[in-house]
Every structure is written in structure tokens, then in C-alpha cells.
Design a protein around this motif. Structure first.
Motif, PDB file in Angstrom:
ATOM      1  N   ALA A 157       0.844  -1.189   0.000  1.00 19.35           N
ATOM      2  CA  ALA A 157       0.000   0.000   0.000  1.00 19.35           C
ATOM      3  C   ALA A 157       0.881   1.242   0.000  1.00 19.35           C
ATOM      4  CB  ALA A 157      -0.913   0.003   1.213  1.00 19.35           C
ATOM      5  N   PHE A 158       0.426   2.295  -0.703  1.00 18.47           N
ATOM      6  CA  PHE A 158       1.125   3.567  -0.761  1.00 18.47           C
ATOM      7  C   PHE A 158       0.143   4.674  -0.384  1.00 18.47           C
ATOM      8  CE2 PHE A 158       3.689   0.873  -3.476  1.00 18.47           C
ATOM      9  CZ  PHE A 158       4.995   1.290  -3.221  1.00 18.47           C
ATOM     10  N   PRO A 159       0.000   4.979   0.917  1.00 21.32           N
ATOM     11  CA  PRO A 159      -0.934   6.033   1.336  1.00 21.32           C
ATOM     12  C   PRO A 159      -0.611   7.366   0.675  1.00 21.32           C
ATOM     13  CG  PRO A 159      -0.187   4.746   3.226  1.00 21.32           C
ATOM     14  CD  PRO A 159       0.662   4.325   2.067  1.00 21.32           C
ATOM     15  N   GLY A 160      -1.657   8.067   0.239  1.00 19.98           N
ATOM     16  CA  GLY A 160      -1.495   9.373  -0.380  1.00 19.98           C
ATOM     17  C   GLY A 160      -1.012   9.334  -1.813  1.00 19.98           C
ATOM     18  N   VAL A 161      -1.025   8.138  -2.425  1.00 17.71           N
ATOM     19  CA  VAL A 161      -0.545   7.966  -3.795  1.00 17.71           C
ATOM     20  C   VAL A 161      -1.667   7.407  -4.666  1.00 17.71           C
ATOM     21  CG1 VAL A 161       1.018   6.578  -5.233  1.00 17.71           C
ATOM     22  CG2 VAL A 161       1.867   7.660  -3.146  1.00 17.71           C
ATOM     23  N   ASP A 162      -1.758   7.869  -5.900  1.00 13.52           N
ATOM     24  CA  ASP A 162      -2.672   7.307  -6.892  1.00 13.52           C
ATOM     25  C   ASP A 162      -1.864   6.535  -7.926  1.00 13.52           C
ATOM     26  OD1 ASP A 162      -5.078   8.276  -5.819  1.00 13.52           O
ATOM     27  OD2 ASP A 162      -4.766  10.238  -6.755  1.00 13.52           O
ATOM     28  N   ARG A 163      -2.480   5.467  -8.467  1.00  8.47           N
ATOM     29  CA  ARG A 163      -1.735   4.579  -9.347  1.00  8.47           C
ATOM     30  C   ARG A 163      -2.472   4.367 -10.667  1.00  8.47           C
ATOM     31  NH1 ARG A 163       0.558  -0.475  -5.878  1.00  8.47           N
ATOM     32  NH2 ARG A 163       1.637  -0.753  -7.865  1.00  8.47           N
ATOM     33  N   ALA A 164      -1.710   4.171 -11.732  1.00 10.29           N
ATOM     34  CA  ALA A 164      -2.244   3.737 -13.022  1.00 10.29           C
ATOM     35  C   ALA A 164      -1.436   2.513 -13.433  1.00 10.29           C
ATOM     36  CB  ALA A 164      -2.118   4.843 -14.069  1.00 10.29           C
ATOM     37  N   PHE A 165      -2.123   1.426 -13.739  1.00 10.72           N
ATOM     38  CA  PHE A 165      -1.526   0.099 -13.825  1.00 10.72           C
ATOM     39  C   PHE A 165      -1.975  -0.530 -15.136  1.00 10.72           C
ATOM     40  CE2 PHE A 165      -2.075  -4.437 -12.914  1.00 10.72           C
ATOM     41  CZ  PHE A 165      -1.011  -4.778 -12.097  1.00 10.72           C
ATOM     42  N   THR A 166      -1.025  -0.958 -15.974  1.00 10.88           N
ATOM     43  CA  THR A 166      -1.362  -1.534 -17.268  1.00 10.88           C
ATOM     44  C   THR A 166      -0.589  -2.827 -17.494  1.00 10.88           C
ATOM     45  OG1 THR A 166      -1.564   0.723 -18.143  1.00 10.88           O
ATOM     46  CG2 THR A 166      -1.620  -1.079 -19.734  1.00 10.88           C
ATOM     47  N   VAL A 167      -1.294  -3.913 -17.799  1.00  8.68           N
ATOM     48  CA  VAL A 167      -0.638  -5.179 -18.108  1.00  8.68           C
ATOM     49  C   VAL A 167      -0.008  -5.080 -19.497  1.00  8.68           C
ATOM     50  CG1 VAL A 167      -1.004  -7.639 -18.550  1.00  8.68           C
ATOM     51  CG2 VAL A 167      -2.162  -6.527 -16.620  1.00  8.68           C
ATOM     52  N   VAL A 180      -7.644  -6.975 -14.558  1.00 11.31           N
ATOM     53  CA  VAL A 180      -6.924  -6.154 -15.523  1.00 11.31           C
ATOM     54  C   VAL A 180      -6.361  -7.053 -16.612  1.00 11.31           C
ATOM     55  CG1 VAL A 180      -5.254  -4.303 -15.780  1.00 11.31           C
ATOM     56  CG2 VAL A 180      -6.206  -4.794 -13.531  1.00 11.31           C
ATOM     57  N   ARG A 181      -6.683  -6.744 -17.860  1.00  9.92           N
ATOM     58  CA  ARG A 181      -6.188  -7.518 -19.002  1.00  9.92           C
ATOM     59  C   ARG A 181      -5.186  -6.683 -19.789  1.00  9.92           C
ATOM     60  NH1 ARG A 181     -11.438  -8.690 -17.992  1.00  9.92           N
ATOM     61  NH2 ARG A 181     -11.984 -10.908 -17.814  1.00  9.92           N
ATOM     62  N   ALA A 182      -4.497  -7.320 -20.704  1.00 10.48           N
ATOM     63  CA  ALA A 182      -3.410  -6.673 -21.429  1.00 10.48           C
ATOM     64  C   ALA A 182      -3.865  -5.398 -22.135  1.00 10.48           C
ATOM     65  CB  ALA A 182      -2.804  -7.643 -22.447  1.00 10.48           C
ATOM     66  N   GLU A 183      -3.067  -4.357 -22.006  1.00 13.89           N
ATOM     67  CA  GLU A 183      -3.232  -3.075 -22.694  1.00 13.89           C
ATOM     68  C   GLU A 183      -4.486  -2.327 -22.265  1.00 13.89           C
ATOM     69  OE1 GLU A 183      -2.621  -3.364 -26.936  1.00 13.89           O
ATOM     70  OE2 GLU A 183      -1.109  -4.933 -26.719  1.00 13.89           O
ATOM     71  N   GLU A 184      -5.019  -2.616 -21.056  1.00 17.04           N
ATOM     72  CA  GLU A 184      -6.192  -1.933 -20.528  1.00 17.04           C
ATOM     73  C   GLU A 184      -5.808  -1.216 -19.233  1.00 17.04           C
ATOM     74  OE1 GLU A 184      -9.300  -4.761 -19.988  1.00 17.04           O
ATOM     75  OE2 GLU A 184      -9.538  -5.164 -22.126  1.00 17.04           O
ATOM     76  N   PRO A 185      -5.404   0.064 -19.292  1.00 13.57           N
ATOM     77  CA  PRO A 185      -4.988   0.770 -18.082  1.00 13.57           C
ATOM     78  C   PRO A 185      -6.093   0.822 -17.033  1.00 13.57           C
ATOM     79  CG  PRO A 185      -4.324   1.972 -20.034  1.00 13.57           C
ATOM     80  CD  PRO A 185      -5.234   0.886 -20.507  1.00 13.57           C
ATOM     81  N   LEU A 186      -5.686   0.719 -15.777  1.00 21.53           N
ATOM     82  CA  LEU A 186      -6.603   0.773 -14.644  1.00 21.53           C
ATOM     83  C   LEU A 186      -6.077   1.774 -13.630  1.00 21.53           C
ATOM     84  CD1 LEU A 186      -9.014  -0.413 -12.956  1.00 21.53           C
ATOM     85  CD2 LEU A 186      -7.316  -1.991 -11.977  1.00 21.53           C
ATOM     86  N   ALA A 187      -6.946   2.652 -13.126  1.00 22.32           N
ATOM     87  CA  ALA A 187      -6.582   3.606 -12.091  1.00 22.32           C
ATOM     88  C   ALA A 187      -7.161   3.150 -10.755  1.00 22.32           C
ATOM     89  CB  ALA A 187      -7.126   4.990 -12.444  1.00 22.32           C
TER      90      ALA A 187
END
Length: 210
Positions: A51-61, A79-86
Motif C-alpha cells: 500500500a502507498f498512502p497518499g498515492v494514486d496509481r495507473a496500472f497496465t498489463v 486487468v487484461r493486457a493493454e487496458e490501463p486501470l486507475a
């Protein structure tokens, strides 16, 4: 602009042994608390995410069959390939691989200081002035500026907010070329539409999630 190749980046093993992370860039460099950070991670087995408190993430396979991220009663997304998730970095997430190891592009921004949007792009990218960013090649050949070798799959470029963008931006050189563009925006700057690629697939509006 700064070039990188994932295969030449130093891999740092996770404490739980479930994977490794290769850092692309972290700004401010050497600061105890980053404003933004970009990396590529190899997830090798099911397990918890830090966990990273105070941080937002964008994650892409980038490769593999995808991963399911869950926090009981709070979050459940596959999350599937090439589909960014926030998602918010505050969540205590567990990752379950769908079909074996996968590789992901991970962007983290300090909430209130930066926001990030990740787009899957197939045409020229012109970074807005004053923004930082990362362009990661998925398919084909891309070039940033007038000089230097073309970037191919697993390679890319990153730039800080104070770096000058190349005159022609970043352009595809081959049919079917695809890349991920992470646009990192300081809080005092908007996101002008002219800075986006016409016809691009907008996958993540920001890292803020409800």
C-alpha cells in the motif's frame, strides 16, 4: 528526453519474493518522497501488493493473461493486457494471476501534486508543455525527435516537466505501431485537448478513483 530499455534496467526483488520491479524514472530524483514514479514490474505469483498512502496509481498489463486485484469489500477488478486501470494506492490489495506471470507498467503519483492519464496510442504524440510523461512501446517502431535509434517493444522514452519536447513529438515509424502514453500533469496545469492524439483510445481519465 531520456531513452530506456526494460531489459537493461536493474531489477529489484520484492521483499515477499513474488516479483521484481525495474524503475524507469522517479522524480524528484533522490528525494525521500517522490512526486511521480514510473516502473515496470514482473508479477510472478499471487500475493499482496504494498500500500502507498497518499498515492494514486495507473496500472497496465504489458504481457501475460492479466491479474485480478481485490481488497475485500472495497475493490475487485480484473486487468487484461493493454487496458490501463486507475486505483488509489492506499488500498491493501491482493493480486491473483489469471494464467501465469505477467509484466505491468506502473505509474504512481503523489495525490494533490500530480495526476496521471494513460492512453493507448497509435499515432503521433506531442507532449504538452510543462507536463512530464512516459511513452512505452508495445508494438512496432517509434522515434522521439530527429536523432537516435527507433524504440521497439519494451523500450521507450520519459521526460520531466522541465524537459523540452522534440520538435515533431514522438511518431510511429511502422504500420500497426502501438504505445502507451502516460501524461503526468502538475496541479497548476490543465490538460489541453490539443495535446492529445486525435482518435486515441482514452483508457484512464485520471488516477483518482471512487
Amino acid at each position: 528526453m531520456h531513452r530506456y530499455d526494460v531489459e537493461t534496467l536493474t531489477a529489484g526483488r520484492w521483499r515477499n519474493g513474488g516479483g521484481a520491479t525495474r524503475e524507469i524514472a522517479c522524480r524528484p530524483a533522490g528525494a525521500e518522497e517522490f512526486g511521480w514514479r514510473a516502473s515496470v514490474a514482473d508479477i510472478e505469483r499471487d500475493g499482496p501488493f504494498s500500500a502507498f498512502p497518499g498515492v494514486d496509481r495507473a496500472f497496465t498489463v504489458l504481457s501475460g493473461d492479466g491479474v485480478r486485484l481485490t481488497a475485500p469489500g472495497a475493490f475487485d477488478r480484473t486487468v487484461r493486457a493493454e487496458e490501463p486501470l486507475a486505483f488509489p494506492g492506499d488500498l491493501e490489495l491482493t493480486a491473483a494471476l489469471r494464467g501465469g506471470a505477467c509484466r505491468v507498467l506502473n505509474l504512481m503519483v503523489r495525490r494533490g501534486r500530480w495526476t496521471v492519464r494513460v492512453d493507448r496510442v497509435t499515432g503521433p504524440v506531442v507532449p504538452p508543455g510543462g507536463h512530464a510523461g512516459v511513452l512505452h512501446v508495445l508494438w512496432g517502431r517509434w522515434r522521439a525527435g530527429e536523432e537516435g535509434p527507433a524504440a521497439t517493444a519494451g523500450q521507450g522514452v520519459w521526460w520531466d516537466a522541465g524537459d523540452g519536447a522534440p520538435g515533431r513529438g514522438i511518431v510511429p515509424l511502422s504500420p500497426g505501431a502501438v504505445a502507451l502514453w502516460a501524461d503526468l500533469v502538475p496541479p497548476d496545469r490543465g490538460r489541453p485537448a490539443a495535446g492529445r492524439q486525435a482518435g486515441s483510445a482514452s483508457m484512464v481519465s485520471s488516477t483518482r478513483s471512487t
